[in-house]
Every structure is written in structure tokens, then in C-alpha cells.
Design an enzyme around this catalytic site. Structure first.
Site, short mmCIF file in Angstrom:
data_model
loop_
_atom_site.label_atom_id
_atom_site.label_comp_id
_atom_site.label_asym_id
_atom_site.label_seq_id
_atom_site.Cartn_x
_atom_site.Cartn_y
_atom_site.Cartn_z
N HIS A 1 0.77 -1.17 -0.02
CA HIS A 1 -0.08 0.08 -0.12
C HIS A 1 0.83 1.36 -0.07
CE1 HIS A 1 -2.91 2.74 1.75
NE2 HIS A 1 -3.87 2.03 1.42
N ASP B 1 2.90 -4.81 8.19
CA ASP B 1 1.77 -4.16 7.88
C ASP B 1 0.71 -4.86 8.32
OD1 ASP B 1 -0.24 -2.53 7.23
OD2 ASP B 1 0.48 -1.92 5.13
N GLN C 1 -4.66 -5.24 6.76
CA GLN C 1 -5.51 -6.24 6.35
C GLN C 1 -5.37 -7.56 6.98
OE1 GLN C 1 -7.69 -5.34 4.06
NE2 GLN C 1 -6.76 -3.30 3.38
N LYS D 1 -10.47 -1.13 10.37
CA LYS D 1 -10.65 -2.32 9.57
C LYS D 1 -11.21 -3.34 10.28
CE LYS D 1 -7.29 -0.85 6.13
NZ LYS D 1 -8.00 0.08 5.21
N CYS E 1 -4.73 2.67 -3.64
CA CYS E 1 -3.45 3.17 -3.02
C CYS E 1 -2.35 1.99 -3.19
CB CYS E 1 -3.67 3.53 -1.43
SG CYS E 1 -4.76 4.51 -1.21
#
Lengths: 149, 417
Positions: free
Chosen positions: B134, B211, B214, B237, B375
Site C-alpha cells: 500500500h 503491516d 488487512q 478495518k 492506493c
């Protein structure tokens, strides 16, 4: 679905599938790039301006049906206009797609009424005006890439 | 992901309907049609429990935290600090002080770049990322590169969207100081082997930042088993409020990192000559935090913990398999991202319509999908597309949502095909 049919009229789909004045026409003495970072649409608009007249306009790049059809219609309608007229037509077109202007366009701009449907889709107004903003930058010889988002 | 699902099979038993009922927004309409929400990878909707936690904080238990001697402030502080324990449990960190509250995953990555990066990196040092990051895991390193002369290396993925491990390994060297990778690609859905990546990076002497923006909503996370040095995710999220998030860092790393923002609540003493900084995590939390948001994120963590985890995973696998099977039958449709290990995301393009036009037609049918570059412009470039349509799932998603998408795509074909 009827308002969708209004948005995606046959004229728009025709200009999307077979855009007019697509590809860089030579000679040209004005150019600008425009992009919509939200959707990734990117256009370069070329123009040949002599004695205050927009003698030729062409464009290349890729975009959605709305932005491509609008670019294609724009090249057809503004070719042969004075620079001053082209700027004025941009303002009138912008008024129609944003909904600021309620009445239909006439005197030569009536073809653009097919794009009036975008006023119901605020996110898509940027698509409809991308090529126009880019042409404006080309005519003003602005070096910065035009960004609509 | 199972490879046996087909559009005609029945769904496994998981009470998605009962879960769905807890999300008021999913009972609303859009363009006069029942809302079909397929954009959870951008931001998940919120269950009533989270909405109530935020509302009750403001209604009955709100004051600034860590400041007042009065009872109300102490109660608010206790509720706020309790979320550190919930977050620690969620990702199986060892200590509460390894949990730094942030505004989201983006801030977590920027924190590592600006604090750890500035203190530990110099010209010639390399940060290794992947081609499927991202923008939030690209731009912070570019800012550091332009300022400090570090080098940014990018490990490629193949045409299925799978990270090419041989290429990744070749890019690792003694110059690599940090490997910063996503756990799940937001644009492709690919699940990366972060445990293996971490082991390889550590063998090369590099630290690892994962990261998890997600990852957290779809996978069971154990940062100690992964052995990653930093792990960051967003509350929004995970069915929590926007403007909330967590950066996990190993305690000994955080202890030696300088502050990156100055302000109140991150010091032990301030004179005009010198400031003594607080210990982590407070050192990294300058200013009044998103108090009600963090408390709401805690409620979201409780809510997620209360779900049948095995059932949820099977449900999401089923949606992915069912969605891929249904969409694959549509003429002219190409799924972008076909890694064998995928989660909760289906990106696709149609060969006769631009994603933006598809998005408008779907929206008109009440179907909310993400259209654009997500993104992740380098991912779009890899597949030579300007944009894709992305349908993504959450715990409340159902086969009905996919059926609504497929039906709306039929209207796309009628209009634009």
C-alpha cells in the site's frame, strides 16, 4: 436504471469506443497532462493554436467512458474556435455538468447535453471535466499537471 | 481457500445473518436498494457494541486521560488503558507496554520510519519492501530516502500476485536494515508468508515491520510466533472507529527509540533546558489521544474475540471461493490476483468497461465496491491496468452480497457491454 441509461447514452458509448481525434496530431504547439488520482485516469491534450484560433485538438491516454467521451466531444466542438470562445465554452460546459446551470446547452454545444447526466453523480463530474481542465491548462501554457480528484 | 466451492453448493454453517443484524448500517438502503456493502478492506462497518461503547464513553465516562486526579478522569484512563491489554491479547504480545496507540496503520509505519529509522539508518542502508505494498508502506520510506540517503529496494511478485521468494532473498544483504511488508495485499488479497520472511530477514541481520492493516481482520495474529519486530494495524478495518490503531514493537526496541512527536503526555519532566521523556508506550503518544475511539477499538476487539474464530475463517474462505467461482463465469471478467493463499479480497476488471463506470452502475444497484488503484499504483502497473474493481468481505458478508454483485454486473453488461 433509467437514470443510468441517461448517463450511458449511445452517444457516450460511441465516443468511448471510438474516440475522435485520439492520438497526438502533428503539428501542435500546446500540450498539458491531466490526471484523476482517484481513479487513475490520465490524459494528455494537444492543441495547435495560431492567431488566437484553436486550429486542432487531439488527446491520448486512458480513462473511463465518461472522461473519454467528454474528451472526444470536446476535441470535436472546440476545434476551429477562438481561444476566448473555447474558454467560455468550458465554463458553460462546467455549469451544465455540475448542475449550476439548469438549462440545456444550445448554439453548437447541444451535443454536450448527453453529459448532463453526470450531475447526479458528483464523483463523476471530475471525470467529465478532466480533459477540459487539461485543455485549459494547455491553452494557458501551464506547466503543472492538472489534477482532479 | 477451498477449491471445491461452486455457485450451486450450500454455504457452511456460520450464522452470518445474526452477525449482520448487529450492524445497523447494513439494514439501510442506497439508491433505494438494500445496501450491499463489499468494501470492508477499505474500512469495515461497525457493530452496535462498538457504536454503544463510543456513545457511552461520551455520555457517561469521558475526561482527558492520564491527567486528572478526579474519579472521572481515572475511570476514563482505566478504560483507555485496558485496551492495551486487549490489543496485547489480540496479537499475543508479551507486554502491555509494547502496545503504542496510533491513529492507524499509516501512523504506525511513519512512527517506525521517523523514530527508529532516523536513529538507526544512514546513507547506503537499505529498506526492503515488496511490489504489492500500500502507498502507506512506500511513501514513508521514500521520505526517509530523500532526507537521509537510504536506499529503497522492492521485491517483485509474479503474475498471480505471489511474492517471488527467490527474488526477495536475493535482495537481502548486510545492507538491509529493515524489511517492511504487508501481511495481506489490500489490492490482490495475497497472504504473504511473513513468518518465513521474518526468519530470512533476521538471518540477514535486518529487522521486520509487518503491516497488518488487512491481516488483523482476517487472520489469527501471534507476533511472538511471527517474531516480527514491529506490527501495525488500524482499528477501523477491525470493526472499530476510524482514527485508531496500534503499533506493536518489541520492548527492547521501543525502549531505545527516540520520540517522534513532542507534546504533552509523553514526558516525565520539562524545563526550557531539557526534557526527560516518558518510557514507551507513552513516549510515542504525544497529545490527547482519540480517547473514545481507542475505547471503541477495545470494544471491537472484544466483539471479534467473541466470534467463533474457526467458523469465521471458514465463512470468509467460503465467500472467497464462492465469489471467485461466480465471477469467473462472467464473460470478459478477469480476476486480478490469483494467489493460492488469498484472503477476503477479489479484484477484477471487465474487458469492455472501465472500473469507474462499473462502480457507478453497481452503486446505482446499491452495491458498494471500491474502484480505483487502491492506493497501490505499482500493483496496477504490474498488471497494466489503471484501476480495478475490488469486492472485499467482512464477518457480516454473505453469499447474498455476492449474488447481488453478480446481478448488478449483468446490468453493467446490458448498459456497457
Amino acid at each position: 436504471m433509467s437514470d443510468l441509461r441517461e448517463l450511458y447514452q449511445e452517444v457516450i458509448l460511441d465516443h468511448y469506443r471510438s474516440p475522435r481525434n485520439f492520438g497526438h496530431h502533428q503539428p501542435s504547439n500546446r500540450e498539458a497532462k491531466g490526471n484523476n488520482p482517484l481513479c487513475g485516469d490520465k490524459f494528455t491534450v494537444y492543441a495547435l493554436v495560431e492567431d488566437g484560433m484553436v486550429k486542432d485538438i487531439s488527446f491520448e491516454g486512458r480513462g473511463c467512458a465518461i472522461s473519454t467521451a467528454s474528451a472526444s466531444l470536446m476535441t470535436e466542438l472546440l476545434k476551429g474556435q477562438t481561444e476566448q470562445n473555447a474558454q467560455a465554452m468550458f465554463e458553460r460546459f462546467r455549469g451544465v455538468v455540475t448542475g449550476e446551470q439548469d438549462q440545456r446547452l444550445d448554439d453548437g454545444l447541444d451535443k454536450l447535453n448527453v453529459l448532463a447526466g453526470v450531475r447526479g453523480y458528483p464523483m463523476r463530474v471530475k471525470c467529465a471535466t478532466l480533459a477540459w481542465h487539461t485543455l485549459k491548462a494547455a491553452l494557458n501554457q501551464t506547466d503543472e499537471t492538472v489534477v482532479t480528484e | 481457500m477451498t477449491d471445491t466451492a461452486s455457485p450451486t453448493e450450500t454455504a457452511p454453517r456460520f450464522d452470518a445473518a445474526a452477525i449482520r443484524d448487529q450492524f445497523p448500517i447494513l439494514g439501510t438502503r442506497s439508491h433505494g436498494k438494500p445496501l450491499t456493502f463489499l468494501d470492508s478492506a477499505a474500512s469495515a462497518q461497525k457493530p452496535q457494541a462498538v457504536i454503544d461503547a463510543v456513545a457511552e464513553t461520551y455520555a457517561f465516562q469521558y475526561a482527558n486521560v492520564h491527567r486528572g486526579v478526579y474519579e472521572l478522569s481515572e475511570r476514563t484512563s482505566a478504560a483507555f488503558e485496558a485496551v492495551r491489554g486487549k490489543a496485547r491479547g489480540l496479537i499475543n504480545a508479551a507486554h502491555d507496554n509494547e502496545i503504542v496507540f496510533t491513529s492507524g496503520a499509516t501512523e504506525g509505519i511513519n512512527l517506525v520510519a521517523q523514530s527508529w529509522g532516523r536513529a538507526n539508518l544512514g546513507p547506503g542502508d537499505e529498506v526492503l519492501i515488496t511490489e504489492m505494498e500500500h502507498h502507506s508502506n512506500i511513501v514513508p520510506w521514500q521520505l526517509l530516502r530523500d532526507e537521509m540517503g537510504i536506499t529503497l529496494k522492492v521485491a517483485p511478485f509474479d503474475d498471480h500476485g505471489v511474492l517471488i521468494m527467490e527474488a526477495f532473498e536475493k535482495l537481502l544483504s548486510e545492507r538491509t536494515k529493515l524489511v517492511s511488508v504487508t501481511q495481506i495485499s489490500n489490492a490482490l488479497g495475497t497472504v504473504l508468508p511473513v513468518r518465513e520472511i521474518t526468519a530470512m530477514a533476521h538471518a540477514a541481520g535486518a529487522l521486520v515491520l509487518v503491516d497488518g492493516a488487512q491481516g488483523v481482520p482476517h487472520l489469527a495474529i501471534d507476533v511472538r510466533a511471527l517474531d516480527c519486530d514491529f506490527y501495525t494495524f488500524s482499528g477501523h478495518k477491525l470493526y472499530g472507529p476510524s482514527g485508531t490503531g496500534v503499533l506493536y514493537g518489541k520492548a527492547d526496541l521501543l525502549a531505545h527509540m527516540p520520540p517522534w512527536k513532542g507534546g504533552g503526555d509523553m514526558i516525565t519532566s520539562v524545563t526550557f533546558e531539557k526534557t526527560e521523556f516518558a518510557a514507551p508506550p507513552m513516549r510515542f503518544e504525544a497529545g490527547t489521544p482519540n480517547i473514545a475511539g481507542i475505547i471503541g477499538m477495545g470494544a471491537a476487539m472484544d466483539w471479534v474475540a467473541g466470534l467463533d474464530q474457526g467458523g469465521l475463517a471458514a465463512h470468509e474462505d467460503d465467500l472467497l471461493a464462492y465469489g471467485a467461482a461466480c465471477l469467473s463465469e462472467i464473460p470478459g471478467l478477469r480476476i486480478i490476483g490469483t494467489a493460492p493463499d488469498k484472503a477476503a479480497v477479489i479484484s477484477f476488471v471487465l474487458n469492455y468497461a472501465h472500473p469507474h463506470d462499473i462502480g457507478t452502475v453497481l452503486d446505482n444497484q446499491g452495491v458498494a465496491v471500491r474502484t480505483g488503484h487502491h492506493c497501490a499504483q505499482p500493483v496496477m502497473e504490474h498488471f497494466d491496468v489503471a484501476a480495478t474493481v475490488r469486492a472485499s468481505f467482512g464477518a457480516y458478508s454473505s453469499r447474498d452480497d455476492i449474488d447481488a454483485l453478480v446481478n448488478a454486473l449483468e446490468i453493467v453488461r446490458e448498459l456497457l457491454g
